[in-house]
Design a protein around this motif. Structure first.
Motif, PDB file in Angstrom:
ATOM      1  N   ASP A  87       0.659   4.816  22.054  1.00 30.92           N
ATOM      2  CA  ASP A  87       1.868   4.605  22.645  1.00 30.92           C
ATOM      3  C   ASP A  87       2.514   3.496  22.871  1.00 30.92           C
ATOM      4  OD1 ASP A  87       0.894   7.407  23.161  1.00 30.92           O
ATOM      5  OD2 ASP A  87       0.023   6.900  25.694  1.00 30.92           O
ATOM      6  N   GLN A 121      -0.815   9.832  33.941  1.00 30.98           N
ATOM      7  CA  GLN A 121      -1.298   9.973  33.100  1.00 30.98           C
ATOM      8  C   GLN A 121      -1.582   8.942  32.972  1.00 30.98           C
ATOM      9  OE1 GLN A 121       1.807  12.446  30.945  1.00 30.98           O
ATOM     10  NE2 GLN A 121       0.657  14.782  31.892  1.00 30.98           N
ATOM     11  N   VAL A 158      -1.799   5.445  29.830  1.00 35.32           N
ATOM     12  CA  VAL A 158      -1.130   5.425  28.329  1.00 35.32           C
ATOM     13  C   VAL A 158      -2.155   5.095  27.340  1.00 35.32           C
ATOM     14  CG1 VAL A 158      -0.441   2.872  27.856  1.00 35.32           C
ATOM     15  CG2 VAL A 158       0.485   3.971  29.793  1.00 35.32           C
ATOM     16  N   THR A 177       4.881   8.318  31.898  1.00 32.03           N
ATOM     17  CA  THR A 177       3.433   8.402  32.031  1.00 32.03           C
ATOM     18  C   THR A 177       3.098   7.929  33.193  1.00 32.03           C
ATOM     19  OG1 THR A 177       3.596   8.185  29.621  1.00 32.03           O
ATOM     20  CG2 THR A 177       1.517   8.189  30.673  1.00 32.03           C
TER      21      THR A 177
END
Ligand code: FAQ
Length: 310
Positions: free
Chosen positions: A23, A17, A19, A12
């Motif tokens: 997650d 991307q 978090v 990630t």
């Protein structure tokens, strides 16, 4: 923890991307995010005090309405950020207790006094200006709820900065005494504003890990330089002098050089020994105590509604 969890987190971050709260994340990441978001939220809430002192003394109804709205926005930012901290499992009441007991920090800048109405303008121009410089890159911070909060907060901070600059423009068009008030406020706030960006890179213990986790996107010194470069032409347009005799354009670097910062002052103010630290915390403690009955009543109301619905 499984290997897949750790791999998913690393991917990630590598893919830029976000978090998200659901997650898996390393404990250190969670701790760092709670620390930074809580400090940021505390700064917004404590940051209401220096300008808030001028609401009853604003020179016109228009200035009072503007200032009231700005201070209210800061409360909104604080609450928004506490909500972001809650997505990581932090408890809002606990964070406030830590602040009051001096176990969590807030920005050094809010420990300086506001001596004249020009300070309100200079806080908008320089303090909100520094906040924007620091926070715009945080809109791309790796933790989703924080990054998204920053987008909205930055929009409001831009409005805050413009209102400060407009206030100062108005005062600079006024009497010699008003121009002197502006210059005096600039002299007092310039260096503390540069300190908002944190210690120099080689003395910033959290930077390396926070950059690796893409929580921070630029170093403290990079953002400080960006702020200086942005502020010099604004000072010129305003007609004020920044209180640094070593400020000069460096053609080779393509940046403004500036004089040495007194890091002992930042250390002193962070460790609780600034001009207004005791006052700021005492006010916060009293507000927390005086608001306790409201929180209790709201909780009782919510409980009763839930019971009625069940
Ligand atoms: N004051 O290793 P680093 C606003 C602490 S804007 C106090 O470099 P990091 C809007 C630091 O926390 C202000 N403490 O740390 C507004 C760390 O302590 P710790 C709020 C400072 O985290 C405008 C230690 O020193 N903005 O409120 C300061 O990587 C007008 C070592 O430093 C934010 O919080 C300081 N100036 O980088 C409201 C932005 N500098 O926790 C009202 C988000 C450093 O290890 C009116 N935060 N420390 O014990 C950040 O971007 C970062 O946390 C930094 C510090 C850049 C502030």
């Amino acid at each position: 923890i499984t290997d897949t969890d750790e791999k998913a987190f690393t991917e990630t971050i590598a893919k830029d991307q976000r978090v998200e709260p659901r997650d898996w994340m390393p404990e250190g990441y969670r701790r760092t995010m709670i620390r930074q978001i809580a400090q940021h939220a505390h700064s917004e809430i404590i940051g209401m005090q220096p300008e808030g002192e001028w609401i009853t003394r604003a020179p016109s109804l228009r200035r009072k309405a503007i200032l009231l709205a700005k201070v209210q926005d800061e409360a909104g930012h604080g609450l928004y950020l506490y909500s972001a901290a809650e997505t990581l499992g932090a408890d809002r009441g606990d964070l406030t207790r830590r602040l009051i007991e001096g176990r969590q920090k807030y920005s050094s800048i809010f420990n300086y006094p506001t001596l004249s109405f020009a300070d309100v303008g200079v806080i908008g121009w320089l303090v909100d200006g520094a906040a924007i410089c620091n926070q715009v890159p945080l809109c791309r911070s790796s933790y989703g709820p924080y990054a998204r909060a920053m987008i909205r907060i930055c929009k409001e901070e831009s409005f805050h900065q413009r209102q400060g600059y407009e206030l100062l423009m108005t005062m600079m068009r006024g009497t010699p005494a008003q121009r002197e008030m502006v210059q005096d406020a600039v002299n007092r706030w310039w260096w503390p504003s540069l300190m908002m960006f944190g210690p120099p890179d080689d003395q910033s213990p959290n930077s390396a890990q926070s950059m690796a986790w893409k929580i921070k996107r630029h170093s403290n010194d990079e953002l400080r330089q960006r702020f200086v470069d942005m502020s010099v032409p604004q000072a010129e347009a305003l007609g004020v002098t920044l209180p640094d005799p070593e400020l000069r354009w460096n053609d080779e670097r393509g940046h403004w050089d500036f004089g040495p910062i007194d890091w002992s002052e930042l250390k002193r103010v962070i460790s609780g020994d600034g001009p207004c630290n005791a006052l700021r915390i005492e006010n916060r403690r009293r507000a927390d105590e005086e608001g306790a009955w409201v929180r209790e009543a709201a909780a009782a109301h919510a409980r009763r509604r839930q019971e009625a619905g069940a």
